[in-house]
Scaffold this active site. Structure first.
Site, short mmCIF file in Angstrom:
data_model
loop_
_atom_site.label_atom_id
_atom_site.label_comp_id
_atom_site.label_asym_id
_atom_site.label_seq_id
_atom_site.Cartn_x
_atom_site.Cartn_y
_atom_site.Cartn_z
N ASP A 29 74.77 28.40 106.40
CA ASP A 29 73.43 28.82 106.00
C ASP A 29 72.75 27.77 105.11
O ASP A 29 73.42 27.06 104.36
CB ASP A 29 73.54 30.17 105.25
CG ASP A 29 72.18 30.80 105.04
OD1 ASP A 29 71.24 30.52 105.82
OD2 ASP A 29 72.05 31.59 104.08
N ASN A 77 69.18 36.67 114.52
CA ASN A 77 68.38 35.43 114.48
C ASN A 77 67.34 35.34 115.62
O ASN A 77 66.45 34.50 115.56
CB ASN A 77 69.28 34.19 114.49
CG ASN A 77 70.00 33.94 113.18
OD1 ASN A 77 71.12 33.45 113.14
ND2 ASN A 77 69.36 34.28 112.05
C1 IPE Z 1 73.35 34.03 108.64
O1 IPE Z 1 72.28 33.38 108.06
C2 IPE Z 1 73.49 33.63 110.08
C3 IPE Z 1 73.90 32.25 110.30
C4 IPE Z 1 74.17 31.36 109.40
C5 IPE Z 1 73.99 31.88 111.68
P1 IPE Z 1 70.84 34.03 107.98
O2 IPE Z 1 69.97 33.04 107.31
O3 IPE Z 1 70.40 34.51 109.31
O4 IPE Z 1 71.10 35.29 107.05
P2 IPE Z 1 70.11 36.12 106.13
O5 IPE Z 1 68.89 36.43 106.93
O6 IPE Z 1 69.80 35.26 104.94
O7 IPE Z 1 70.90 37.32 105.73
C1 IPE Z 2 71.17 28.64 108.97
O1 IPE Z 2 70.13 28.13 108.22
C2 IPE Z 2 70.97 28.46 110.44
C3 IPE Z 2 70.81 29.72 111.18
C4 IPE Z 2 70.72 30.90 110.66
C5 IPE Z 2 70.75 29.62 112.61
P1 IPE Z 2 68.80 28.93 107.95
O2 IPE Z 2 67.81 28.59 109.00
O3 IPE Z 2 69.05 30.38 107.78
O4 IPE Z 2 68.34 28.29 106.57
P2 IPE Z 2 67.63 29.02 105.34
O5 IPE Z 2 68.45 30.20 104.99
O6 IPE Z 2 66.26 29.40 105.84
O7 IPE Z 2 67.60 27.99 104.28
MG MG Z 3 69.47 31.53 106.15
#
Ligand code: IPE
Ligand code: IPE
Ligand code: MG
Length: 257
Positions: A29, A77
């Site tokens: 993340d 997602n």
């Molecule tokens: C969790 O991250 C999913 C992945 C890293 C693939 P998210 O960014 O989707 O999670 P939330 O929305 O902060 O809970």
């Molecule tokens: C994780 O990074 C990747 C996926 C969830 C696919 P994020 O896109 O959630 O990054 P933040 O949380 O917005 O920084």
């Molecule tokens: Mg995230």
């Protein structure tokens, strides 16, 4: 006793003072925040994040992790803007095209967990071919959680069990925790002893809900694209100090009684 597991690119994989889990989960993340900090589009963060997975694989393999499960795309997602979803799908395909030779060199087998059947056909093909091509690699299994949701995995297990009951192979009163586990997506993969979440969020976000019942949780403020060898080593150092009681007493308290 120090066990030296070898070196890669000037890094040492000495496990003295560390505890290396057999099965590790990583929630990748923070790509968006990484990009934002650099005034870059989120897509640049996702690209840097994919690049960093290669590094994590190398470090985990050299430390002796046997199963590395990484959260790459959740069932939630899909709610992101279509352009971002499309880019994540594209990156997924590119990752295995570009890096499979390096994963092969490291002896890393690739597997997928999640609702793969409902992914676009080109993605399913990458999964099938990636698994087939790598199936005899001995060092570590990289399990990519893609279109993965812990609740959806539990639903999958319940549906398989219901089918067994309907077809007379099982009685409801015979359902046990082991039967639920054995109907999960990858029943042979051990539950993760440790789950690492970069980027500071203190939640599972639907990752390995069933399997994480007694996982240790380690959160770092480092954003995923920057999460490297030092962070991983620190996680293993801290994990060595955890007292995993599983509802019982620690060894010290048992001896006092
Ligand atoms: C969790 O991250 C999913 C992945 C890293 C693939 P998210 O960014 O989707 O999670 P939330 O929305 O902060 O809970
Ligand atoms: C994780 O990074 C990747 C996926 C969830 C696919 P994020 O896109 O959630 O990054 P933040 O949380 O917005 O920084
Ligand atoms: Mg995230």
């Amino acid at each position: 006793m120090a066990i030296t597991g070898g070196t890669s690119k000037n890094k040492t994989y000495d496990t003295a003072g560390l505890k290396v889990p057999v099965s590790l989960g990583v929630i990748m993340d923070g790509n968006g925040r990484w990009a934002k900090k650099r005034l870059l589009p989120r897509s640049a963060g996702h690209r840097a994040g994919a690049e960093n997975l290669k590094e994590l694989c190398r470090n985990c393999g050299n430390y002796g992790v046997k199963y590395l499960t990484v959260y790459a795309f959740s069932t939630e997602n899909w709610s992101r803007p279509q352009g971002e979803v499309d880019q994540l799908m594209k990156l997924f395909v590119e990752f295995f095209d570009r890096y499979d030779p390096e994963l092969a060199e490291e002896g890393i087998r690739v597997r997928f967990t999640g609702d793969i059947e409902h992914l676009p056909e080109n993605i399913q093909k990458v999964c099938r071919e990636g698994e087939e091509r790598s199936k005899d690699r001995p060092k570590m299994q990289l399990i990519v959680a893609f279109n993965y949701g812990g609740r959806r995995e539990i639903v999958h297990s319940v549906q398989s069990i219901a089918k067994d009951i309907k077809e007379g192979r099982l009685q409801p009163e015979d359902i046990t925790e082991d039967i639920i586990s054995s109907n999960m997506y990858l029943p042979d993969v051990p539950d993760p002893e440790l789950i690492i979440r970069p980027s500071g969020e203190m939640r599972l976000s639907n990752f390995l809900l069933w399997e994480s019942a007694y996982s240790e949780f380690w959160v770092s403020d480092t954003l995923w694209p920057d999460f490297g060898y030092e962070d991983l080593t620190q996680a293993f150092r801290d994990y060595a100090k955890r007292d995993r009681r599983f509802g019982g007493l620690s060894k010290k308290d048992t001896e006092e009684n």
